[in-house]
Scaffold this active site. Structure first.
Site, PDB file in Angstrom:
ATOM      1  N   GLY A  92       0.789  -1.224   0.000  1.00 33.20           N
ATOM      2  CA  GLY A  92       0.000   0.000   0.000  1.00 33.20           C
ATOM      3  C   GLY A  92       0.821   1.274   0.000  1.00 33.20           C
ATOM      4  O   GLY A  92       0.280   2.360  -0.177  1.00 33.20           O
TER       5      GLY A  92
ATOM      6  N   CYS B 171     -28.625  -8.741 -15.701  1.00 30.04           N
ATOM      7  CA  CYS B 171     -28.029  -8.510 -17.016  1.00 30.04           C
ATOM      8  C   CYS B 171     -29.012  -8.952 -18.097  1.00 30.04           C
ATOM      9  O   CYS B 171     -29.540 -10.067 -18.064  1.00 30.04           O
ATOM     10  CB  CYS B 171     -26.724  -9.285 -17.146  1.00 30.04           C
ATOM     11  SG  CYS B 171     -26.020  -9.234 -18.809  1.00 30.04           S
TER      12      CYS B 171
ATOM     13  N   CYS C   2     -27.151 -12.104 -20.049  1.00 32.99           N
ATOM     14  CA  CYS C   2     -26.855 -13.387 -19.430  1.00 32.99           C
ATOM     15  C   CYS C   2     -27.679 -13.619 -18.165  1.00 32.99           C
ATOM     16  O   CYS C   2     -27.562 -14.668 -17.533  1.00 32.99           O
ATOM     17  CB  CYS C   2     -25.359 -13.517 -19.124  1.00 32.99           C
ATOM     18  SG  CYS C   2     -24.831 -12.604 -17.654  1.00 32.99           S
TER      19      CYS C   2
ATOM     20  N   CYS D 269     -23.789  -6.803 -18.271  1.00 34.88           N
ATOM     21  CA  CYS D 269     -22.549  -6.970 -17.521  1.00 34.88           C
ATOM     22  C   CYS D 269     -21.464  -6.048 -18.070  1.00 34.88           C
ATOM     23  O   CYS D 269     -21.257  -5.973 -19.278  1.00 34.88           O
ATOM     24  CB  CYS D 269     -22.028  -8.405 -17.653  1.00 34.88           C
ATOM     25  SG  CYS D 269     -22.996  -9.615 -16.773  1.00 34.88           S
TER      26      CYS D 269
ATOM     27  N   CYS E 112     -19.748 -12.201 -19.035  1.00 38.75           N
ATOM     28  CA  CYS E 112     -21.070 -12.279 -19.657  1.00 38.75           C
ATOM     29  C   CYS E 112     -21.085 -13.328 -20.770  1.00 38.75           C
ATOM     30  O   CYS E 112     -21.991 -14.156 -20.856  1.00 38.75           O
ATOM     31  CB  CYS E 112     -21.438 -10.904 -20.212  1.00 38.75           C
ATOM     32  SG  CYS E 112     -23.177 -10.723 -20.619  1.00 38.75           S
TER      33      CYS E 112
END
Lengths: 290, 258, 367
Positions: free
Chosen positions: A29, A238, A241, A263, A269
Site C-alpha cells: 500500500g 443482465c 446473461c 454486464c 457475460c
C-alpha cells in the site's frame, strides 16, 4: 517490432521498475516513487500500467487487457495491440487463460488465482490528494499514519447524505497500515481486493508512483462501525446473461428513457451465455430503471 | 508543592540571528495549573510557547514532559510521530486565530470529532454525540452541529476551536492569546468559559498573553518576560499587586493608567 | 445492437487511423511539405518542439511537426516518446554560453556595453501587419547586409556586474553531487534549483509565460530587468572516459536570459542584485524570459520572501509546467468512464430516493 526492445522499454528501465515493484510488495500500500518514462501513449491513458506490465511480462505470458471491464473498448484494444506489437506475446480475452491482466476501472468478476497478476492503471495514486494538495505534506501524513482527515471526510458525507457518498476510487486501508487509492474501480469491486490470491500491482505513470498488494493481504474499505461499508450496483439483472450479482453497465437504447443493463465484464457475460444463461434481451422502460 | 511537575524546562536559550529570543529560561508547570507568560510583543513569550510545545527547537536547554504513566520525555528528542501523536491526544494548542486550527469547509461536528477519529474512534454515532456534548459545553447551540464554521461569529469560532481541542481530554493545553482580536464583551464571556472548563477538567495551561487582566483572571502563577529573559515569576496576585522588578512595575502601572 | 455501438473495437481504431492519415495529407493536389521546408521555414515551431520535447534534433522535430499536423504539443509528445528509447552515452560538460557564437544579444540595463547591442533576426521592431507579399510565392528576400564583427568578445552582463560584486555569483557546482535528472528520477520536494531549472526548460511555453507574467502583475513580484538575452550557437562537449579530455560533438542553438532582480542584503552582507535564469533550446526568447522570472520567484526561501503567489509555489509550478503530462491527463477524460459514472448514477439515485422519502414523511407529519 523493429528497432525497439522486447515490450518497448529497455532492460535497464525494466530492472529499475522491478526494483520499485519489489519495494512496493515489501511495503503493501506504500507509494514508491519511480523514474517513470515517457511512453508512446499519453499520460493518463495507462502509461503507469503499461510500464509495470512491460516490466513483469515474459515471452511465455498471456496478456488480457480490459477497460471498463471490457476487452473491446478502444483503449484496451490499443494497449493490447501495443504489447502484441512490441513483445509478440499471446493475448486473450479469457480471464481464466490470462497470466497478466492489465485493467482500467474494473476487477474481473471471476476470482483471480495465485498464478495471475493484475496490473491496475492509476490516474491519481494519492488517496489524500483531495484533502491536501501538497505531496510533501501527504508523504508526511502517510509516514505518520495521520489519516484522521480522511475519516472526517466520511463523517461529513454521513452527516450530509446519511451514508458515504464515494462511489468509485473508494479509499482502502492496506495491511492495517497504509491508506491507499484502489484506482477508480467502482466501490463494488473493493471487497475483491481483500485477501486476493493474485498479486496486485498499481502503476501511475504521470504521477510516477508504483504500489502493490501482495497475495492474501488484508484490504479494508474505510468505514464506521455503525455505518459499515456497503457496495452498490444497479438493482437489475443482465439483459444478456441474466446475472443478478455482476456489475452492470447502463446502456441507453432510445431517447424515451429506455435502457438496458448488461454486464460490464464482457468475458464474464460471454462465458455465462456460452453456459446457457440468458437474460430478457429487452430494454426496460424509464420507471423500472429508477 | 510536593506533586511532580507535568512540564519542566531548564536553561532554554534561542537566538534569531543576533536577537536573543530566549535567555536561559526555566519554567515549571504542575498538573491542573494555569501559568501565564506575559510581556510586550517581542519579549519572547510566543517563542517560549513554541519551544515548550516542541514546535520549534531551542539552541540549548531541555524540556521534560511527564506522560500519564509518569514517564519523562525530552520533548525535543521525541521522534516526530510520537510528538505529533502527543499533540493530538494528551496535548492541545489553542491559536489566537481559530482559522489556523479549524477546517473551515468541514461542519462544526466534523471539526470537533476529528481528534477522536485520529485517535481511532470508528463509531459515527458516538463521535457525533461527543461533538454535540462539547458544543453544549462551550455554549454553542447543539442544533448547529452540522453548520459550517464560516457561518459562526468570531467568539463562536474561538469556542469551537476550544471544543475541538478539549474533546480528547488533554491534560496540557498551550494557548496563544486566546482572546486576542475579540470584542471586550465577547472576551469576558470566553474568559469565564475557559476558567470554568480548565478548573472542572483539571487541565494545565501555558497561556501567552500581553493582557495582564487576562492573566489575573485565569492564571495561578505568572512569568514576566522582557527581551527573552524571565524577569519575575510568582503567584499571580502577588506579582500583580506587589511587582518587584522595574519592568513588571511599568507593565502594571501602564495597565492602571489605561 | 446499441450495446455493440458503444464499445470500440479494432476496426474503429484502424478506420480512425486511416482517416487521420488522409486528413493529415490534406488535398493531394497541393504539394506535400518536405521536412527541409519545415525545418527551414517553420524554424520557431521546430525550436519549440525540441525544447518541450527535450531532444535537440531539428530533423526529427520537423518530422514530428509534420506528423502532428503542426500541433506543437502533440509533436513534442512524439519527440519525447522517441527520446525515452534512446540509450544514454554520457553527459555533456556545462555549456559555456559566454563563448556563444552570437546571433542576437541585447541588454536592457546598459545603453552600450562591450560587444555592443546586437539586434539580430528579431520580430521586436516589426510592425505586425500581415504581409500579403508573402502570400504570393516570390523570390527569396534580398540578403541582409553584412558587417565585420568588430568586437569578438561578448562578456555576459552578469559577469560585468559581477566584477563590481553588484550581483550574486553563479555559485559553485558541488562536485560531490551530480545535477539531478528528472527524466531518470521522479521529482522530490524540496526540489533543488538544478532540478527546478530542468523542469522549466522542458516546461510549456504558455504556462511559463503566464506564470512569469503573473509575477509582473504583483503575484510574487521581484522587479525584474532584462540583464541580457543572447541567442546563438554553443558547442557541446563531452569527456569520453577513454580519452580523459573534452571533445566537441556539435553545436546547439540556445537562448539564454539573465534577469536582474531587486537587491537583497542584510546588516552583515551588503546588498546585491539577485538573478533569475532561463535557458532554452533554439530561438525562444519568450520562454527563456518566462523561465527566468519563474526561477527567481521560486527562490523565495533563499531571500526570506513570503511565498504567497502561484509562481512561488514550487510544487504547483513543477507539477503543472509539463504539457505532455498535462495534455495526457486532461485528454484522458475522453476515455470511457462509464463504470465510474454508473456507480455515481446508482449513488445519486439512492440519495434522491432517500431525499424524496424524507420530504414525503415530513409532509405527512405536517399534515
Amino acid at each position: 517490432m523493429n528497432g525497439y526492445n522486447f515490450a518497448y522499454l529497455d532492460e535497464q528501465t525494466k530492472r529499475m521498475i522491478r526494483r520499485a515493484l519489489l519495494k512496493a510488495v515489501a511495503i503493501p500500500g506504500h507509494q514508491v516513487p519511480f523514474g517513470s518514462r515517457e511512453m508512446p501513449l499519453p499520460y493518463g491513458w495507462g502509461t503507469g500500467g503499461i510500464q509495470v506490465t512491460a516490466s513483469v511480462l515474459g515471452a511465455a505470458d498471456t496478456l488480457k487487457v480490459i477497460d471498463q471491464g471490457a476487452d473491446d473498448t478502444t483503449n484496451a484494444v490499443s494497449i493490447r495491440r501495443f504489447f502484441a506489437r512490441t513483445a509478440g506475446v499471446a493475448t486473450t480475452t479469457d480471464t481464466n487463460e490470462a497470466t497478466i491482466i492489465q485493467t482500467r476501472h474494473r476487477i474481473p468478476e471471476k476470482a483471480l488465482r495465485e498464478d495471475q497478476i493484475i496490473v491496475y492503471q492509476v490516474p491519481q495514486p494519492e488517496p489524500l490528494s483531495k484533502l491536501e494538495p501538497s505531496r510533501a505534506e501527504t508523504r508526511r501524513m502517510h509516514a505518520l499514519a495521520e489519516y484522521g482527515s480522511m475519516h472526517v471526510r466520511l463523517y461529513e458525507d454521513i452527516t450530509r447524505f446519511g451514508h458515504v457518498a464515494i462511489s468509485y476510487d473508494y479509499p482502502v486501508m492496506v495491511n492495517h497500515r497504509y491508506l491507499m487509492a484502489p484506482s477508480p474501480i467502482p466501490a463494488f469491486d473493493n471487497p475483491k481486493m481483500h485477501m486476493m490470491p493474485a498479486l496486485q500491482l498499481f502503476g501511475a505513470g504521470r504521477e510516477k508512483r508504483i504500489y502493490a498488494i501482495p497475495p492474501y493481504t488484508d484490504v479494508r474499505s474505510l468505514d464506521f462501525d455503525d455505518h459499515p461499508f456497503r457496495t452498490t450496483r444497479a438493482p437489475q439483472c443482465c439483459a444478456l446473461c441474466g446475472a443478478d450479482d455482476s456489475y452492470l453497465d447502463e446502456v441507453v437504447t432510445d431517447d424515451q428513457g429506455g435502457r438496458m443493463f448488461v454486464c460490464s465484464d464482457t468475458d464474464h457475460c460471454e462465458t455465462r451465455q456460452a453456459e446457457g444463461h440468458t437474460g430478457t434481451g429487452e430494454p426496460i422502460a424509464r420507471e423500472a430503471a429508477e | 508543592m510536593t506533586e511532580e511537575t507535568l512540564l519542566s524546562a531548564r536553561g532554554l536559550s534561542l537566538h534569531f540571528g543576533k536577537v536573543p529570543a530566549l535567555v536561559n529560561v526555566d519554567a515549571d508547570l504542575w498538573p491542573g495549573e494555569v501559568l501565564a507568560v506575559v510581556g510586550e510583543s517581542g519579549s519572547g513569550k510566543t517563542t517560549l510557547l513554541n519551544v515548550l510545545s516542541g514546535r520549534i527547537r531551542a539552541d540549548s536547554g531541555v524540556t521534560w514532559y511527564r506522560d500519564p504513566q509518569s514517564r519523562l520525555h525530552d520533548v525535543h528528542a521525541m521522534p516526530a510521530p510520537a510528538l505529533r501523536a502527543l499533540h493530538r491526544s494528551d496535548w492541545g494548542f489553542v491559536h489566537q486565530n481559530p482559522r489556523d486550527n479549524l477546517r473551515m469547509s468541514v461542519s462544526a461536528g466534523g471539526n470537533v470529532g476529528e481528534r477522536l477519529m485520529a485517535a481511532g474512534n470508528r463509531h459515527y454515532g458516538n463521535i457525533r454525540e461527543a461533538a454535540i456534548d462539547w458544543l453544549a459545553q462551550v455554549e454553542i447551540d447543539p442544533a448547529r452541529v452540522d453548520d459550517m464554521p464560516r457561518t459562526f461569529s468570531g467568539g463562536m469560532l474561538q469556542r469551537l476551536q476550544i471544543a475541538r481541542t478539549l474533546v480528547t481530554h488533554p491534560r496540557l493545553v498551550f494557548m496563544d492569546e486566546p482572546t486576542g482580536g475579540l470584542d471586550v464583551s465577547v472576551q469576558a464571556r470566553l474568559l469565564d468559559l475557559i476558567r470554568s472548563l480548565v478548573a472542572r477538567l483539571n487541565i494545565a495551561v501555558v497561556l501567552v498573553t500581553h493582557d495582564l487582566a487576562v492573566a489575573r483572571l485565569l492564571a495561578h502563577r505568572i512569568m514576566v518576560m522582557q527581551r527573552g529573559e524571565v524577569v519575575e515569576t510568582g503567584l499571580t496576585d502577588q506579582v500583580l499587586d506587589d511587582p518587584q522588578h522595574a519592568y513588571t512595575q511599568l507593565l502594571v502601572s501602564s495597565v492602571l493608567q489605561a | 445492437m446499441a450495446y455493440v455501438a458503444v464499445k470500440g473495437g479494432e476496426r474503429a481504431i484502424d478506420n480512425a487511423h486511416a482517416w487521420l492519415a488522409e486528413d493529415r495529407r490534406g488535398d493531394p493536389a497541393v504539394p506535400e511539405l518536405s521536412l527541409a521546408q519545415i525545418q527551414e521555414q517553420l524554424g520557431r515551431s521546430v525550436d519549440r518542439v525540441m525544447a518541450e520535447g527535450s531532444l535537440y534534433d531539428p530533423h526529427l522535430a520537423a518530422l514530428a511537426v509534420k506528423q502532428a499536423q503542426g500541433d506543437i504539443i502533440e509533436a513534442a509528445f512524439l519527440l519525447r516518446a522517441y527520446r525515452t528509447t534512446l540509450p544514454r552515452f554520457g553527459y555533456a560538460t556545462p555549456a559555456d554560453t559566454a563563448a556563444m557564437q552570437i546571433r542576437r544579444r541585447i541588454s536592457a540595463v546598459y545603453k552600450d556595453l562591450p560587444g555592443g547591442q546586437v539586434l539580430g533576426p528579431t520580430y521586436d521592431y516589426t510592425h505586425r501587419l500581415l504581409d500579403f507579399m508573402l502570400a504570393a510565392e516570390g523570390k527569396p528576400p534580398a540578403p541582409a547586409p553584412l558587417a565585420e564583427a568588430t568586437e569578438p568578445t561578448m562578456p555576459r552582463v552578469s559577469d560585468i556586474l559581477r566584477g563590481e560584486d553588484l550581483i550574486e555569483g553563479d555559485g559553485e557546482p558541488n562536485p560531490a553531487q551530480e545535477p539531478g535528472d528528472l527524466t531518470r528520477e521522479p521529482l522530490a520536494f524540496p526540489a533543488s534549483r538544478d532540478v527546478r531549472l530542468q523542469a522549466l526548460a522542458r516546461g510549456d511555453e504558455g504556462f511559463l509565460l503566464a506564470m512569469g507574467y503573473s509575477t509582473q502583475r504583483g503575484y510574487g513580484g521581484n522587479h525584474p530587468f532584462v540583464g541580457e538575452i543572447r541567442v546563438g550557437e554553443v558547442s557541446v562537449e563531452i569527456v569520453p572516459p577513454e580519452l580523459g579530455f573534452a571533445i566537441d560533438i556539435g553545436d546547439v542553438t540556445l537562448t539564454e536570459c539573465q534577469m536582474v532582480n531587486q537587491f537583497k542584503g542584510s546588516k552583515t552582507k551588503p546588498p546585491q542584485f539577485t538573478r533569475g535564469y532561463g535557458l532554452v533550446f533554439g530561438h525562444a526568447e519568450r520562454k527563456a524570459m518566462g523561465m527566468a522570472l519563474v526561477d527567481r520567484a521560486m527562490r523565495h526561501d533563499e531571500f526570506a520572501e513570503e511565498p504567497n503567489a502561484p509562481a512561488q509555489n514550487v510544487e504547483f509550478v513543477l507539477y503543472h509546467s509539463d504539457n505532455i503530462e498535462g495534455t495526457g491527463f486532461v485528454e484522458h477524460l475522453k476515455l470511457p468512464h462509464y463504470v465510474d459514472f454508473q456507480s455515481e448514477l446508482e449513488t445519486i439515485r439512492r440519495m434522491r430516493r432517500e431525499a424524496e422519502a424524507n420530504s414525503a414523511a415530513m409532509k405527512e407529519a405536517a399534515e
